[in-house]
Scaffold this active site. Structure first.
Site, PDB file in Angstrom:
ATOM      1  N   GLY A  13       1.031  -1.856 -12.898  1.00 58.09           N
ATOM      2  CA  GLY A  13       1.096  -0.887 -13.663  1.00 58.09           C
ATOM      3  C   GLY A  13      -0.038   0.004 -14.089  1.00 58.09           C
ATOM      4  O   GLY A  13      -0.271   0.620 -15.313  1.00 58.09           O
ATOM      5  N   ASN A  15      -1.701   2.478 -13.002  1.00 56.09           N
ATOM      6  CA  ASN A  15      -1.438   3.992 -12.967  1.00 56.09           C
ATOM      7  C   ASN A  15      -0.707   4.359 -14.239  1.00 56.09           C
ATOM      8  O   ASN A  15      -1.192   5.587 -14.696  1.00 56.09           O
ATOM      9  CB  ASN A  15      -0.806   4.363 -11.570  1.00 56.09           C
ATOM     10  CG  ASN A  15      -1.786   4.675 -10.424  1.00 56.09           C
ATOM     11  OD1 ASN A  15      -2.637   5.766 -10.641  1.00 56.09           O
ATOM     12  ND2 ASN A  15      -1.718   3.821  -9.647  1.00 56.09           N
ATOM     13  N   ARG A  66      22.539  -0.139  -2.249  1.00 56.46           N
ATOM     14  CA  ARG A  66      21.544   0.618  -2.729  1.00 56.46           C
ATOM     15  C   ARG A  66      21.892   1.843  -3.750  1.00 56.46           C
ATOM     16  O   ARG A  66      21.403   2.287  -4.760  1.00 56.46           O
ATOM     17  CB  ARG A  66      20.546   1.233  -1.772  1.00 56.46           C
ATOM     18  CG  ARG A  66      19.287   1.742  -2.112  1.00 56.46           C
ATOM     19  CD  ARG A  66      18.282   1.618  -0.759  1.00 56.46           C
ATOM     20  NE  ARG A  66      18.859   2.781   0.235  1.00 56.46           N
ATOM     21  CZ  ARG A  66      17.998   3.695   0.850  1.00 56.46           C
ATOM     22  NH1 ARG A  66      16.751   3.429   0.709  1.00 56.46           N
ATOM     23  NH2 ARG A  66      18.554   4.710   1.538  1.00 56.46           N
ATOM     24  N   ARG A  92      10.585   0.224  -4.337  1.00 51.71           N
ATOM     25  CA  ARG A  92      11.813   0.283  -3.556  1.00 51.71           C
ATOM     26  C   ARG A  92      11.874   1.623  -3.051  1.00 51.71           C
ATOM     27  O   ARG A  92      11.755   2.680  -3.473  1.00 51.71           O
ATOM     28  CB  ARG A  92      12.939  -0.115  -4.236  1.00 51.71           C
ATOM     29  CG  ARG A  92      12.896  -1.427  -5.125  1.00 51.71           C
ATOM     30  CD  ARG A  92      14.060  -1.620  -6.198  1.00 51.71           C
ATOM     31  NE  ARG A  92      15.391  -1.064  -5.624  1.00 51.71           N
ATOM     32  CZ  ARG A  92      16.193  -1.898  -4.928  1.00 51.71           C
ATOM     33  NH1 ARG A  92      15.812  -2.908  -4.618  1.00 51.71           N
ATOM     34  NH2 ARG A  92      17.249  -1.226  -4.614  1.00 51.71           N
ATOM     35  N   LEU A  94      14.089   4.879  -2.450  1.00 55.90           N
ATOM     36  CA  LEU A  94      15.052   5.623  -3.199  1.00 55.90           C
ATOM     37  C   LEU A  94      16.287   6.126  -2.193  1.00 55.90           C
ATOM     38  O   LEU A  94      15.813   6.393  -1.237  1.00 55.90           O
ATOM     39  CB  LEU A  94      14.449   6.559  -4.229  1.00 55.90           C
ATOM     40  CG  LEU A  94      13.828   5.696  -5.169  1.00 55.90           C
ATOM     41  CD1 LEU A  94      12.844   6.619  -5.853  1.00 55.90           C
ATOM     42  CD2 LEU A  94      14.502   4.986  -6.208  1.00 55.90           C
ATOM     43  N   ASN A 108       4.964  10.916  -6.544  1.00 54.09           N
ATOM     44  CA  ASN A 108       4.603   9.603  -6.239  1.00 54.09           C
ATOM     45  C   ASN A 108       3.032   9.533  -5.980  1.00 54.09           C
ATOM     46  O   ASN A 108       2.555  10.618  -5.679  1.00 54.09           O
ATOM     47  CB  ASN A 108       5.451   9.094  -5.116  1.00 54.09           C
ATOM     48  CG  ASN A 108       4.945   7.678  -4.551  1.00 54.09           C
ATOM     49  OD1 ASN A 108       4.716   6.821  -5.280  1.00 54.09           O
ATOM     50  ND2 ASN A 108       4.715   7.547  -3.398  1.00 54.09           N
ATOM     51  N   HIS A 110       0.203   7.585  -3.399  1.00 56.28           N
ATOM     52  CA  HIS A 110       0.143   6.588  -2.339  1.00 56.28           C
ATOM     53  C   HIS A 110      -1.521   6.446  -1.966  1.00 56.28           C
ATOM     54  O   HIS A 110      -2.504   7.729  -2.277  1.00 56.28           O
ATOM     55  CB  HIS A 110       0.713   7.476  -1.264  1.00 56.28           C
ATOM     56  CG  HIS A 110       0.808   6.539  -0.144  1.00 56.28           C
ATOM     57  ND1 HIS A 110       1.599   5.639   0.062  1.00 56.28           N
ATOM     58  CD2 HIS A 110       0.035   6.752   1.007  1.00 56.28           C
ATOM     59  CE1 HIS A 110       1.148   4.890   1.347  1.00 56.28           C
ATOM     60  NE2 HIS A 110       0.275   5.588   1.808  1.00 56.28           N
ATOM     61  N   ASP A 146       6.965   8.590   2.230  1.00 56.92           N
ATOM     62  CA  ASP A 146       5.747   9.018   1.885  1.00 56.92           C
ATOM     63  C   ASP A 146       5.500  10.394   2.460  1.00 56.92           C
ATOM     64  O   ASP A 146       4.189  10.831   3.075  1.00 56.92           O
ATOM     65  CB  ASP A 146       4.556   8.102   2.170  1.00 56.92           C
ATOM     66  CG  ASP A 146       4.745   6.733   1.326  1.00 56.92           C
ATOM     67  OD1 ASP A 146       5.004   6.779   0.091  1.00 56.92           O
ATOM     68  OD2 ASP A 146       4.383   5.837   1.975  1.00 56.92           O
ATOM     69  N   GLU A 175      -7.176   7.197  -8.252  1.00 58.91           N
ATOM     70  CA  GLU A 175      -5.710   7.480  -8.538  1.00 58.91           C
ATOM     71  C   GLU A 175      -5.569   7.601 -10.110  1.00 58.91           C
ATOM     72  O   GLU A 175      -5.054   8.562 -10.372  1.00 58.91           O
ATOM     73  CB  GLU A 175      -5.114   6.188  -8.044  1.00 58.91           C
ATOM     74  CG  GLU A 175      -4.975   6.145  -6.618  1.00 58.91           C
ATOM     75  CD  GLU A 175      -4.100   4.586  -6.243  1.00 58.91           C
ATOM     76  OE1 GLU A 175      -2.998   4.374  -6.905  1.00 58.91           O
ATOM     77  OE2 GLU A 175      -4.427   3.906  -5.387  1.00 58.91           O
TER      78      GLU A 175
HETATM   79  C1  GRF Z   1      -1.101   2.126  -6.506  1.00 55.95           C
HETATM   80  O1  GRF Z   1      -2.249   1.673  -5.113  1.00 55.95           O
HETATM   81  C2  GRF Z   1      -0.363   3.260  -5.889  1.00 55.95           C
HETATM   82  O2  GRF Z   1      -1.178   3.926  -5.149  1.00 55.95           O
HETATM   83  C3  GRF Z   1       0.617   2.542  -4.982  1.00 55.95           C
HETATM   84  O3  GRF Z   1       0.878   1.377  -5.544  1.00 55.95           O
HETATM   85  C4  GRF Z   1      -0.361   0.817  -6.425  1.00 55.95           C
HETATM   86  C5  GRF Z   1       0.445   0.741  -7.732  1.00 55.95           C
HETATM   87  O4  GRF Z   1      -0.831   0.005  -8.563  1.00 55.95           O
HETATM   88  N1  GRF Z   1       2.040   3.547  -4.890  1.00 55.95           N
HETATM   89  P1  GRF Z   1      -0.424  -0.003 -10.137  1.00 55.95           P
HETATM   90  O5  GRF Z   1       0.738  -0.750 -10.239  1.00 55.95           O
HETATM   91  O6  GRF Z   1      -0.251   1.415 -10.483  1.00 55.95           O
HETATM   92  O7  GRF Z   1      -1.607  -0.751 -10.524  1.00 55.95           O
END
Ligand code: GRF
Length: 191
Positions: A13, A15, A66, A92, A94, A108, A110, A146, A175
């Protein structure tokens, strides 16, 4: 206008924390209506609870398909009237029904410069390919893996000494800046 967002995660978590920090510091005009996790042990949940953010654990039940699972997710997201679904390490895939329920309203992040290295272990894929640059991408989510329209990217150099851990850490720093910035642009109606 303040953008109402629901954040979906499965783990650390970081981000989500960067987004929350940006809100607290006035860099992002958004409100987190809820944080949802498919994993009860996700570390991000403890942070969210300590910060007084509403959390929901939506675990996949035995034999649940799902679509049924995604319907439960949708109803939790809609309870808070979120305008945007923010995927932040949600592990997961979606269903098309979920994506259609939130048209152009799912984003999202990535850890690669898409369309290079989609899917799992993007940083490892970058090292194995021997690229000199990688980075991260914020994009809208469509029914592919993606593949949705790119909102913005940050470039990170890759050195010959890099390991998966060192490259991941350097990308993660970017990020944490990029995601709140993109969300602010969406909040301002610029995207
Ligand atoms: C990040 O590297 C993001 O790019 C990817 O999953 C990771 C999540 O990290 N989709 P966090 O849970 O936000 O620390």
């Amino acid at each position: 206008m303040t953008l109402k967002i629901a954040i979906l995660l499965s783990g650390r978590g970081s981000n989500m924390q960067a987004i929350h920090r940006a809100i607290k510091e006035g860099r992002l005009d958004a409100k987190i209506t809820a944080i949802l996790s498919d994993q009860p042990e996700a570390a991000g949940l403890a942070y969210a609870q300590a910060e007084g953010i509403l959390t929901h654990v939506v675990e996949r039940q035995n034999g649940e398909d799902r679509e049924a699972y995604d319907r439960r997710l949708i109803s939790k997201i809609d309870e808070g009237s979120a305008q945007l679904v923010v995927l932040a390490g949600f592990m997961r895939l979606l269903s098309p029904a979920f994506i259609r329920h939130f048209p152009n309203r799912i984003v999202n992040i990535h850890p690669s410069l898409l369309p290079a290295f989609p899917g799992l272990h993007a940083q490892r894929q970058a090292l194995e390919a021997g690229v000199r640059f990688s980075g991260c991408t914020v994009h809208f989510v469509d029914e592919g893996c993606d593949t949705g329209p790119i909102i913005d990217q940050r470039v990170v150099g890759v050195s010959r000494e890099d390991t998966e851990a060192s490259l991941s850490a350097r990308i993660l720093e970017q990020e944490h800046q990029l995601y709140p910035e993109c969300l602010q642009k969406i909040a301002e109606g610029k995207i």
